[in-house]
Design an enzyme around this catalytic site. Structure first.
Site, PDB file in Angstrom:
ATOM      1  N   ARG A  69      29.281  -6.336 -38.194  1.00 41.20           N
ATOM      2  CA  ARG A  69      30.664  -5.864 -38.086  1.00 41.20           C
ATOM      3  C   ARG A  69      31.263  -5.825 -39.484  1.00 41.20           C
ATOM      4  O   ARG A  69      30.704  -6.353 -40.440  1.00 41.20           O
ATOM      5  CB  ARG A  69      31.498  -6.822 -37.217  1.00 41.20           C
ATOM      6  N   TYR A  73      32.754 -13.756 -43.850  1.00 41.33           N
ATOM      7  CA  TYR A  73      32.305 -14.846 -42.990  1.00 41.33           C
ATOM      8  C   TYR A  73      33.424 -15.292 -42.052  1.00 41.33           C
ATOM      9  O   TYR A  73      34.605 -15.345 -42.436  1.00 41.33           O
ATOM     10  CB  TYR A  73      31.874 -16.060 -43.825  1.00 41.33           C
ATOM     11  N   THR A  74      33.039 -15.625 -40.834  1.00 41.81           N
ATOM     12  CA  THR A  74      33.975 -16.250 -39.920  1.00 41.81           C
ATOM     13  C   THR A  74      33.242 -17.290 -39.098  1.00 41.81           C
ATOM     14  O   THR A  74      32.006 -17.363 -39.095  1.00 41.81           O
ATOM     15  CB  THR A  74      34.664 -15.212 -39.010  1.00 41.81           C
ATOM     16  N   CYS A 180      36.847 -15.369 -44.067  1.00 40.19           N
ATOM     17  CA  CYS A 180      37.229 -14.008 -44.447  1.00 40.19           C
ATOM     18  C   CYS A 180      37.446 -13.857 -45.944  1.00 40.19           C
ATOM     19  O   CYS A 180      38.160 -12.945 -46.389  1.00 40.19           O
ATOM     20  CB  CYS A 180      38.471 -13.554 -43.678  1.00 40.19           C
TER      21      CYS A 180
END
Length: 216
Positions: A69, A73-74, A180
């Site tokens: 996506r 990073y999340t 993020c």
């Protein structure tokens, strides 16, 4: 209105990603209805297409998945409501910017049901809340913490991935990444804000506010 699926318990990431892609393919082929899928994941980190290696601070803490996506990073984990959104964006105007704006508006509308004022900020993806209860920044501005993350991908104009709202996750789990890519702001949750909110409550709010934003 799309089909709504709520999966109890913790859903492993890889099968969820495969299922999202399968549904998205079916929507474009006309064999599957648009779908909103609400679930929780076990603790894990996901890397978007813009993820930077230096933002993965503790690479061995939890599994790290390539999410395919947009974004960086999340974290996903128990106590966080993930809403995967498989919608026909072509049938909704082929406007990617508007679709992302609608995703933000949907999260903000759901948060408003708990009297939480969600904000969007230029250059910062996701939904934020002001924290007057915390020390102000060096410039005197109110601190802002992230309460919802948004990241989507389109395949032949069908969306997948979606948004996550922090209801009651372990906020220390975010310490293993720079969420993020944003280093100068924090992360919060509805419970951290002092609200006795459950996942079920958030599900009701998401469903009720969806038609307001997306129609249907």
């Amino acid at each position: 209105m799309p089909d709504w699926i709520i999966t109890p318990g913790l859903t492993p990431y890889a099968p969820a990603l495969a299922r999202m892609e399968e549904i998205a393919t079916g929507i474009r082929a006309g064999t599957h209805a648009e779908t909103i899928w609400l679930l929780e994941h076990p603790p894990l980190y996901t890397a978007g297409t813009s993820a930077r290696a230096e933002d993965l601070i503790l690479p061995d803490r939890f599994p790290v998945h390539e999410a395919r996506r947009g974004g960086q990073y999340t974290y996903h984990g128990p106590g966080q409501r993930v809403a995967y959104v498989m919608l026909d964006v072509a049938a909704r105007g082929r406007d990617v910017r508007r679709f992302v704006h609608d995703m933000e508006s949907w999260a903000i509308a759901a948060l408003a049901e708990f009297n939480v004022t969600g904000l969007v900020r230029e250059g910062r993806v996701g939904v934020w809340v002001e924290r007057p209860d915390k020390p102000r920044g060096p410039d005197g501005a109110l601190r802002e913490d992230k309460v919802a993350a948004i990241g989507i991908r389109l395949r032949r104009w069908v969306s997948y991935h979606g948004l996550s709202i922090n209801v009651e996750p372990d906020l220390s789990h975010f310490d293993g990444i720079v969420p993020c890519g944003i280093r100068d702001h924090g992360v919060t949750s509805l419970v951290d804000l002092g609200l006795p909110v459950t996942l079920d409550d958030v599900d009701v709010a998401l469903r009720r506010s969806f038609a307001t934003v997306f129609g249907g």
